[in-house]
Design an enzyme around this catalytic site. Sequence first.
Site, mmCIF file in Angstrom:
data_model
loop_
_atom_site.group_PDB
_atom_site.id
_atom_site.type_symbol
_atom_site.label_atom_id
_atom_site.label_comp_id
_atom_site.label_asym_id
_atom_site.label_seq_id
_atom_site.Cartn_x
_atom_site.Cartn_y
_atom_site.Cartn_z
ATOM 1 N N HIS A 86 0.810 -1.227 0.000
ATOM 2 C CA HIS A 86 0.000 0.000 0.000
ATOM 3 C C HIS A 86 0.843 1.278 0.000
ATOM 4 O O HIS A 86 0.759 2.095 -0.910
ATOM 5 C CB HIS A 86 -0.919 0.035 1.227
ATOM 6 C CG HIS A 86 -1.769 -1.169 1.402
ATOM 7 N ND1 HIS A 86 -2.905 -1.416 0.671
ATOM 8 C CD2 HIS A 86 -1.649 -2.208 2.263
ATOM 9 C CE1 HIS A 86 -3.456 -2.551 1.070
ATOM 10 N NE2 HIS A 86 -2.720 -3.063 2.028
HETATM 11 O O1 RIB Z 1 -4.838 -0.166 4.908
HETATM 12 C C1 RIB Z 1 -3.466 -0.139 4.645
HETATM 13 C C2 RIB Z 1 -2.799 0.931 5.445
HETATM 14 O O2 RIB Z 1 -2.951 0.679 6.834
HETATM 15 C C3 RIB Z 1 -1.272 0.963 5.211
HETATM 16 O O3 RIB Z 1 -0.801 2.264 5.414
HETATM 17 C C4 RIB Z 1 -0.763 0.056 6.281
HETATM 18 O O4 RIB Z 1 0.582 0.350 6.658
HETATM 19 C C5 RIB Z 1 -1.691 0.400 7.417
HETATM 20 O O5 RIB Z 1 -1.176 1.569 8.046
#
Ligand code: RIB
Length: 316
Positions: free
Chosen positions: A245
């Site tokens: 992500h």
């Molecule tokens: O949903 C994904 C996000 O939430 C990313 O930033 C992961 O590191 C968590 O913080």
Amino acid sequence: MSGRARDLIIDTDPGADDVVALLLALASPEALNVLAITTVAGNVRLDKTSRNACLAREWAGRADVPVYAGADRPLQRAPIYAEDIHGEEGLPGLSVYAPEHGLAEGGAVEYLVWTLSRAAPHSITLAMLGPQTNLALALGQAPEIARGIREVIVMGGAQAMGGNITPAAEFNLHADPHAADVVLASGVKLVYLSLDVTHRMLTSEARFRQLAALGNRAGELVVAILEAYVATDMERYGLSGGPVHDACVIAYLLQPGMFRGRQVRMSIDCGEGPTLGQTRVADAGASALPANALWIEDGDAQAFFDLLCARLVRLD
Ligand code: RIB
Ligand code: CA
């Protein structure tokens, strides 16, 4: 890459994918002038996200970048964490240890207020990789700091994909929806990379081999972290690979052309209940209200991994 490097502050809750994002950013000094890393509680508690940010900085050989610890809890709601995904220490697949260099003096919120209030108009970019608590607190203390912000690139939200911490909400926004709403209301230029796009930028056996072939410690670290991290999402969603992500935010800053998005009018559900933290997204043309975000919805996954490898190979 035209012109001077972009001034950038990275706000983060490391966290497996945060570490990959930090390595990618810190390995790209010709494009990104990382002024500081600010940490927040999120995937794990603040003491561990702060330690992990210092470790990521060390692995990138960038002791020149200060790390400021920020908020240890959300603005209003009860804290939540994601140790089930990121492990108790927030670094899946790795053994942790005390970093050589520690935190800078002073808190993240104070750093944001001091730096952004003195910045040239619209000169500093923020990459938000966790709950947006620090920036919301800074904006609450000194709304005028919005003037110093060029744009805020957020990893958060979900529309087409549905949530990953609840059926309705993505983790960063569910963990502090009120903070995300403060940032949205501030009028700063916003770019959202939600699950809608991060779930299209997936690992694969070939991409793990691409990373392993780098032959350096950075490649080994990223393989170890991602192999441990992506298993949960792959199982939960029945995906052929796992999302990275937060690194998508840095890739967007480095090569926006690999992504595609649309202007939207978005809102965030801050009401108690099953949709807390849900993002509601309407095409700008379909809303009577003006657009308030660029919603990234697709990207070139192979270009993303090619960029990641091309930068990680620069590190030890
Ligand atoms: O949903 C994904 C996000 O939430 C990313 O930033 C992961 O590191 C968590 O913080
Ligand atoms: Ca994160």
